[in-house]
Design an enzyme around this catalytic site. Structure first.
Site, short mmCIF file in Angstrom:
data_model
loop_
_atom_site.label_atom_id
_atom_site.label_comp_id
_atom_site.label_asym_id
_atom_site.label_seq_id
_atom_site.Cartn_x
_atom_site.Cartn_y
_atom_site.Cartn_z
N ARG A 38 0.85 -1.30 0.06
CA ARG A 38 -0.02 -0.11 0.01
C ARG A 38 0.79 1.30 0.02
O ARG A 38 0.49 2.24 -0.42
CB ARG A 38 -0.88 0.09 0.99
CG ARG A 38 -2.14 1.16 1.18
CD ARG A 38 -2.84 1.04 2.30
NE ARG A 38 -4.07 1.84 2.43
CZ ARG A 38 -4.17 2.97 3.23
NH1 ARG A 38 -3.11 3.19 4.16
NH2 ARG A 38 -5.10 4.00 2.92
N ILE A 64 -7.33 7.68 -1.27
CA ILE A 64 -7.25 6.29 -1.08
C ILE A 64 -7.93 5.75 0.23
O ILE A 64 -7.60 6.33 1.27
CB ILE A 64 -5.58 5.68 -0.95
CG1 ILE A 64 -5.49 4.40 -1.09
CG2 ILE A 64 -4.94 6.34 -0.03
CD1 ILE A 64 -4.32 3.79 -1.01
N SER A 65 -8.81 4.82 0.04
CA SER A 65 -9.74 4.41 0.91
C SER A 65 -9.20 3.74 2.46
O SER A 65 -7.87 3.32 2.18
CB SER A 65 -10.67 3.36 0.70
OG SER A 65 -11.57 4.14 -0.12
N HIS A 66 -9.66 3.72 3.46
CA HIS A 66 -9.05 3.04 4.57
C HIS A 66 -8.98 1.64 4.17
O HIS A 66 -9.75 1.13 3.52
CB HIS A 66 -9.99 3.05 5.83
CG HIS A 66 -10.40 4.35 6.30
ND1 HIS A 66 -10.91 5.34 5.65
CD2 HIS A 66 -9.75 5.02 7.72
CE1 HIS A 66 -10.96 6.44 6.60
NE2 HIS A 66 -10.49 5.99 7.62
N PRO A 67 -7.68 0.98 4.67
CA PRO A 67 -7.72 -0.30 4.44
C PRO A 67 -8.78 -1.25 4.87
O PRO A 67 -9.21 -2.19 4.27
CB PRO A 67 -6.57 -0.77 5.06
CG PRO A 67 -5.62 0.66 5.44
CD PRO A 67 -6.81 1.41 5.33
#
Length: 216
Positions: A38, A64-67
């Site tokens: 990431r 970029i979204s939260h994992p």
């Protein structure tokens, strides 16, 4: 393309958090998120925090979204290896890379030219190959490649894009955030028949908006 022992260790910690802390149980999802670096998809200034459960700004005013969000959306797809997946919103390419590591045949669309170019370069450097990648309007989907086993939308839509449902095969699933800007319900639609759709809801999330006919 530096991926050190430290990075890999942090990824294992993240996967452990997703599994034990959040209840993500799909082995395909967990294994993929353990493999995808990431930190390479975000600005280097955020690298030390790449494996925390945080969203970060990327190009073109996007994020970029939260994992945890990536993991949940991926798990809700109930993806089987080799299935054909349409992704609306390539973004920086992180979610796309996770899907490819899950052994999906990924068809992905991005409306921001800078992100399209960045993700294309990242896939090449990581030796990942989507089945098809395009710069265009996600609302239109990819009718020439339909039907799809699964569809994932990584941006929030105020209304359900019915054209995408038409491109979903019977028995297929679409995961999409729906609702007003900054507060969407994460939904899963299962296509029972050509005329019957089942809807499930999985809580409130915050996604960037899905915009129609606006490519930059």
């Amino acid at each position: 393309m530096r991926d050190s022992f430290v990075h890999r260790g942090k990824r294992r910690q993240l996967v452990d958090y997703l599994q034990r802390g959040l209840g993500i149980s799909d082995a395909l999802v967990l294994n993929a998120m353990n493999e995808v670096p990431r930190h390479l998809f975000i600005e280097s200034v955020f690298e030390d925090y790449a494996y925390e459960d945080r969203a970060f700004p990327i190009a073109a005013g996007q994020t970029i979204s939260h994992p945890s969000t990536v993991a949940e959306q991926s798990e809700l797809l109930e993806l089987k290896q080799g299935e054909k997946v349409l992704e609306i919103g390539t973004g920086c390419g992180y979610q796309t890379a996770v899907l490819m590591k899950m052994d999906a045949q990924v068809y992905t669309i991005e409306r921001q030219k800078s992100l399209y170019e960045f993700s294309t370069r990242m896939f090449r450097e990581l030796m990942l190959r989507p089945k098809f990648q395009s710069f265009g309007d996600g609302f239109a989907g990819l009718p020439s490649f339909a039907p799809f086993d699964k569809i994932i939308v990584t941006c929030g839509a105020e209304q359900l894009p019915t054209e995408l449902l038409r491109q979903l095969k019977v028995g297929g699933k679409m995961v999409i955030p729906l609702g007003p800007t900054d507060q969407q319900m994460l939904c899963r639609f299962t296509k029972i028949s050509q005329k019957e759709i089942e809807k499930e809801e999985f809580g409130i999330y915050k996604f960037v908006p899905m915009l129609q006919d606006k490519n930059h």
